[in-house]
Scaffold this active site. Structure first.
Site, PDB file in Angstrom:
ATOM      1  CB  CYS A 121      -0.955   0.009   1.182  1.00  0.00           C
ATOM      2  SG  CYS A 121      -2.135  -1.339   1.140  1.00  0.00           S
ATOM      3  CG  HIS A 259      -3.114   3.668   1.812  1.00  0.00           C
ATOM      4  ND1 HIS A 259      -3.671   3.223   0.643  1.00  0.00           N
ATOM      5  CD2 HIS A 259      -3.102   2.602   2.663  1.00  0.00           C
ATOM      6  CE1 HIS A 259      -3.979   1.939   0.771  1.00  0.00           C
ATOM      7  NE2 HIS A 259      -3.650   1.544   1.983  1.00  0.00           N
ATOM      8  CG  ASN A 289      -6.446  -0.807   1.261  1.00  0.00           C
ATOM      9  OD1 ASN A 289      -5.770  -0.382   0.329  1.00  0.00           O
ATOM     10  ND2 ASN A 289      -5.923  -1.263   2.383  1.00  0.00           N
TER      11      ASN A 289
HETATM   12  N1  ACO Z   1     -17.989  -8.524   9.694  1.00  0.00           N
HETATM   13  C1  ACO Z   1     -18.397  -8.721  10.961  1.00  0.00           C
HETATM   14  N2  ACO Z   1     -17.551  -9.005  11.964  1.00  0.00           N
HETATM   15  C2  ACO Z   1     -16.238  -9.078  11.669  1.00  0.00           C
HETATM   16  C3  ACO Z   1     -15.747  -8.882  10.382  1.00  0.00           C
HETATM   17  C4  ACO Z   1     -16.682  -8.591   9.366  1.00  0.00           C
HETATM   18  N3  ACO Z   1     -16.322  -8.359   8.077  1.00  0.00           N
HETATM   19  N4  ACO Z   1     -14.403  -9.016  10.389  1.00  0.00           N
HETATM   20  C5  ACO Z   1     -14.061  -9.265  11.659  1.00  0.00           C
HETATM   21  N5  ACO Z   1     -15.163  -9.316  12.438  1.00  0.00           N
HETATM   22  C6  ACO Z   1     -15.241  -9.563  13.880  1.00  0.00           C
HETATM   23  C7  ACO Z   1     -14.007 -10.241  14.427  1.00  0.00           C
HETATM   24  O1  ACO Z   1     -14.083 -11.621  14.266  1.00  0.00           O
HETATM   25  C8  ACO Z   1     -14.035  -9.800  15.881  1.00  0.00           C
HETATM   26  O2  ACO Z   1     -14.942 -10.627  16.563  1.00  0.00           O
HETATM   27  P1  ACO Z   1     -14.621 -11.116  18.080  1.00  0.00           P
HETATM   28  O3  ACO Z   1     -14.534  -9.860  18.882  1.00  0.00           O
HETATM   29  O4  ACO Z   1     -15.799 -11.993  18.388  1.00  0.00           O
HETATM   30  O5  ACO Z   1     -13.315 -11.856  17.983  1.00  0.00           O
HETATM   31  C9  ACO Z   1     -14.643  -8.398  15.840  1.00  0.00           C
HETATM   32  O6  ACO Z   1     -15.297  -8.297  14.559  1.00  0.00           O
HETATM   33  C10 ACO Z   1     -13.608  -7.294  15.972  1.00  0.00           C
HETATM   34  O7  ACO Z   1     -12.523  -7.565  15.053  1.00  0.00           O
HETATM   35  P2  ACO Z   1     -11.222  -6.635  15.011  1.00  0.00           P
HETATM   36  O8  ACO Z   1     -10.267  -7.207  14.016  1.00  0.00           O
HETATM   37  O9  ACO Z   1     -10.727  -6.385  16.389  1.00  0.00           O
HETATM   38  O10 ACO Z   1     -11.844  -5.282  14.452  1.00  0.00           O
HETATM   39  P3  ACO Z   1     -11.160  -3.881  14.299  1.00  0.00           P
HETATM   40  O11 ACO Z   1     -11.930  -2.846  15.003  1.00  0.00           O
HETATM   41  O12 ACO Z   1      -9.673  -3.930  14.525  1.00  0.00           O
HETATM   42  O13 ACO Z   1     -11.378  -3.582  12.729  1.00  0.00           O
HETATM   43  C11 ACO Z   1     -10.108  -3.669  10.661  1.00  0.00           C
HETATM   44  C12 ACO Z   1     -10.846  -4.457  11.779  1.00  0.00           C
HETATM   45  C13 ACO Z   1     -11.130  -2.842   9.916  1.00  0.00           C
HETATM   46  C14 ACO Z   1      -9.449  -4.672   9.740  1.00  0.00           C
HETATM   47  C15 ACO Z   1      -9.028  -2.734  11.283  1.00  0.00           C
HETATM   48  O14 ACO Z   1      -8.276  -3.452  12.218  1.00  0.00           O
HETATM   49  C16 ACO Z   1      -8.118  -2.126  10.265  1.00  0.00           C
HETATM   50  O15 ACO Z   1      -8.508  -1.294   9.481  1.00  0.00           O
HETATM   51  N6  ACO Z   1      -6.828  -2.480  10.316  1.00  0.00           N
HETATM   52  C17 ACO Z   1      -5.830  -1.883   9.445  1.00  0.00           C
HETATM   53  C18 ACO Z   1      -5.925  -2.344   8.034  1.00  0.00           C
HETATM   54  C19 ACO Z   1      -4.911  -1.572   7.224  1.00  0.00           C
HETATM   55  O16 ACO Z   1      -4.746  -0.390   7.389  1.00  0.00           O
HETATM   56  N7  ACO Z   1      -4.148  -2.213   6.400  1.00  0.00           N
HETATM   57  C20 ACO Z   1      -3.043  -1.451   5.808  1.00  0.00           C
HETATM   58  C21 ACO Z   1      -2.827  -1.543   4.504  1.00  0.00           C
HETATM   59  S1  ACO Z   1      -3.347  -2.984   3.681  1.00  0.00           S
HETATM   60  C22 ACO Z   1      -2.043  -3.501   2.689  1.00  0.00           C
HETATM   61  O17 ACO Z   1      -0.924  -3.110   2.819  1.00  0.00           O
HETATM   62  C23 ACO Z   1      -2.351  -4.540   1.643  1.00  0.00           C
END
Ligand code: ACO
Length: 332
Positions: A121, A259, A289
């Protein structure tokens, strides 16, 4: 030393921008039918409502070429006016040759450099830094810098933690070597680039495949919460570094072009800069993304909608797998 603001008397000026999005829109509601998720969960956690997905047979190279043609048209240039093509991508058409050589041939660019940059990214910011150095050192005159991705090709459509986040697309800019003026930060061009990686964090975000391991591209595996934490920290650090290197404050910026991974990361960076969200280009709601494509896509949309005007001071920043991160300060 990841900070480049070498003065050589030559500036890399953005002549034009271009972008391409596939036709097909996949909404959060559509994904509700595929995996156990809801529109509400996706939007609240990421700010994404929909993303574009490439058609069957449509490749990263096809999208890169379409974006490149738009940028050429906007600049009033022909392919033969270009002597360098750099494509930031992590989803190339083939393992080799580079997507860039396909673009070079299809647009009829002059024989010169053509290669891909892989920094996930952060790829576009890396590619911009590489192109800027080629131009400042006189190795190229006009470089097409493209970010293009078919992220749908490395998504596990059964993994709800990743499949809801990504989209496909391409964006491009044309950089031209111009004499560096004496007006300092008021002059047009790339003023500095700041590029980083911490390979010790490579297992936080990766694909579970590759040519020399499984022989297949693999699918995205991500420790989202960890990546999120580092994203907020690294973005805050690198934007501060970019401002300090140019002796300016956030108040001098006209636009932040981040980004587009997650609206919460973008908002945290804006808050850190004490920058109103009115000064931040946001496309994540409609694009998701798109990895290396997200910054040039956002830039092109803001230029075409006349938000960003010639002479505006822009801070571009991104982070991704590696972990990699970086920023570029540019007078458009
Ligand atoms: N729908 C419903 N529930 C979901 C989903 C979904 N699509 N995905 C995960 N959950 C659940 C999980 O299982 C978890 O359940 P649990 O509490 O029972 O275990 C709960 O939701 C919370 O999951 P988290 O992963 O803690 O959620 P978070 O608030 O961290 O959000 C996210 C997740 C959106 C992925 C966030 O962490 C994020 O944006 N991270 C950074 C991503 C990023 O910036 N990547 C960088 C670049 S990508 C690249 O380089 C290719």
């Amino acid at each position: 030393m990841a900070n480049s603001n070498l003065r050589t008397g030559v500036a890399s000026v953005i002549l034009s921008t271009g972008s391409y999005l596939p036709q097909k829109i996949v909404t959060n509601k559509d994904l509700e039918k595929k995996v156990d998720t809801t529109d509400e969960w996706i939007f609240q956690r990421s700010g994404i409502r929909e993303r574009r997905i490439a058609a069957e047979g449509e490749t990263t190279g096809d999208m890169a070429i379409a974006a490149a043609r738009k940028a050429l048209e906007s600049a009033g240039l022909k392919g033969s006016d270009i002597d360098g093509v750099i494509v930031a991508t992590t989803t190339p058409d083939r393992t080799f040759p580079a997507v860039a050589v396909k673009v070079q041939a299809e647009i009829g660019a002059s024989v010169g450099i053509a290669f891909d940059v892989q920094a996930v990214c952060t790829g576009f910011v890396y590619a911009l830094g590489v192109a800027d150095n080629f131009i400042r050192l006189g190795q190229a005159r006009r470089i097409l810098v493209i970010g293009a991705e078919k992220m749908s090709s490395v998504i596990n459509w059964e993994d709800r933690t990743t499949c809801v986040l990504f989209g496909d697309g391409a964006g491009a800019v044309i950089l031209e070597a111009q004499p560096e003026g004496k007006e300092g930060i008021k002059g047009r061009g790339i003023h500095s680039t700041h590029l980083y990686a911490n390979g010790a964090q490579r297992d936080l975000l990766y694909t579970d495949g590759g040519p020399s391991t499984t022989g297949k591209a693999g699918c995205i595996v991500m420790q989202g919460r960890e990546v999120f934490k580092y994203a907020v920290q690294y973005m805050a650090d690198v934007v501060d570094e970019a401002l300090a290197a140019n002796n300016i404050t956030a108040a001098d910026l006209d636009w932040l072009v981040p980004h587009q991974a997650n609206i919460r990361i973008i908002e945290a960076t804006a808050k850190k800069l004490d920058l109103s969200m009115d000064k931040v280009v946001v496309t994540v709601e409609r694009h998701g993304n798109t990895s290396a494509a997200s910054i040039p896509l956002a830039l092109d949309e803001a230029v075409r909608s006349k938000k960003i005007k010639k002479g505006d001071l822009l801070l571009l920043e991104g982070m991704g797998g590696g972990l990699t991160w970086g920023a570029a300060l540019v007078r458009y």
